[in-house]
Design a protein around this motif. Structure first.
Motif: not given
Length: 414
Positions: A50-55, A347-349, A362-364, A392-396
């Motif tokens: 997983t990757s946590i969405a970030e700004t 962004r996410v990885k 995508l699955f969140v 949104k930023a902060g979601e996995t």
């Protein structure tokens, strides 16, 4: 005879029925929950990434490959035809400016130098001989000219004498005509000699000039060979490390043949190549990332070769940190040409879940479930994907490949 059931007994019976019904419903509900937990699709948390969405910043890139090379590399070629006599330094050794690297035998070039000098002496003798011969011919013509002038003077006197005799009846018209004709012929002969003198002078000047040109050319050849012989000592023009040397003792080398390569290993550059599919993205001045052992170095494209070779475009990159400890000569590296730059993006990885489409699913993670969402993506590179909408930023976000669950709206996480 039937007895009437009391109200108390009826109430007790109803309560018993209610209890039994409640128990039956509880058993059914419990069984349903258990069954649902058994058949509901689920996936173990350890099986996906997983990757946590970030700004953050997103740099769109296109991939290329590169080789680390010394920024400054000098090639020393043989100035003359010679033989290798001794190798003083081998590849990998450090040399200082002015140190001799090879000793060569210059005998063949010395013989050529002596031959040129001898030919030059012969040419100078030719000039002397030519000058003497032409001057002799010129002197003879000048003598003939002087004699002819005196003869004309005599003929002019004779013509004047015959004319005087004709006037007093002591000569004839025929004698006067003959004297005039003889004088005219002599004057033409004088003119002819004068032309021969002029032609002789012009010929002398042309011949001497031509031979002079030849001498000058030979003189330049002699001087050039002399300079080459002086520089035939194969020495290092600057401090550095020998990356290659012709160490074949006794080998004959021709003029211009490569002998030594010396590199300054204190600074490096990158020689890169990219598929011609991305040729329009490679421009001088654009930034690039060079990845070595999971560490990124930055640089800018300095020049791009115009020709396409074997489906690739070659270009050079000047590094910002030219003396990084990560840099090694001939080391291969991954190169990423930066095509655009954005700040303050979600962004996410990057991962297998992204298929390259602009709109995809995508699955969140939401609590104990992974919920399928429609997501719109933007720019990308090897590390991150820009999210335009849907997350949104902060979601996995699950970045692993989840193709087996794409027909479901959500999946339980164990």
């Amino acid at each position: 005879m039937d007895r009437e059931i009391s109200a108390k007994q009826q109430a007790r019976r109803r309560n018993k029925i209610y209890i039994i019904a409640i128990l039956i419903l509880a058993v059914i509900a419990f069984g349903f929950i258990k069954f649902k937990s058994i058949v509901e699709p689920s996936v173990k948390r350890s099986t996906f990434t997983t990757s946590i969405a970030e700004t953050g910043v997103i740099e769109a890139t296109v991939p290329a490959s590169g080789i680390i090379t010394p920024e400054y590399e000098v090639t020393i070629s043989s100035p003359v035809t010679a033989k290798i006599e001794q190798v003083l330094f081998n590849a990998g050794e450090k040399v200082q400016a002015g140190q001799s690297i090879l000793r060569v035998n210059k005998e063949a070039s010395l013989l050529a130098y002596e031959k040129l000098n001898e030919e030059q002496h012969v040419n100078r003798n030719k000039i002397d001989q030519l000058s003497l011969g032409l001057q002799k011919s010129l002197d003879e013509l000048k003598t003939q000219y002087a004699i002819k002038q005196m003869k004309i003077s005599s003929l002019e006197t004779a013509l004047s004498h015959e004319q005087s005799l004709l006037d007093i009846g002591g000569s004839t018209d025929e004698n006067v005509k003959q004297a005039r004709l003889t004088l005219h012929v002599a004057q033409l002969e004088l003119k002819q000699i004068k032309n021969q003198i002029d032609n002789q002078k012009a010929t002398m000047q042309a011949d001497l000039k031509s031979l002079g040109y030849e001498i000058n050319i030979r003189e330049k050849d002699i001087q050039g060979l002399s300079d080459k012989l002086k520089n035939a000592s194969i020495s290092s023009p600057r401090s550095g490390v020998i990356t290659w040397v012709n160490n074949k003792i006794g080998a004959e080398i021709n003029e211009g043949e490569e002998l030594v390569r010396i590199a300054d290993l204190s600074s490096f550059k990158v020689e890169a190549s990219i598929s011609d599919t991305y040729a329009d993205e490679v421009k001088a001045g654009r930034m690039a990332l060079i990845r070595i052992n999971n560490t990124d170095l930055r640089g800018s494209i300095s020049n791009v070769q115009p020709a396409v070779e074997n489906g690739t475009v070659k270009f050079s990159i000047n590094l910002n940190n030219k003396n990084s400890k990560l840099l090694r000569s001939n080391l291969k590296a991954d190169v990423f040409v930066i095509t655009s730059f954005k700040e303050h993006t979600v962004r996410v990885k990057n991962g297998p879940a992204f298929n390259g489409s602009q709109e995809q699913k995508l699955f969140v993670l939401e609590g104990e479930n992974a919920v399928l969402r429609n997501v719109k993506v933007g720019e990308s590179n090897s590390d991150y994907i820009e999210i335009l909408s849907g997350i949104k930023a902060g979601e996995t976000v699950i970045t692993s490949e989840m193709q087996d669950f794409m027909h479901l709206s959500k999946v339980k996480i164990k």
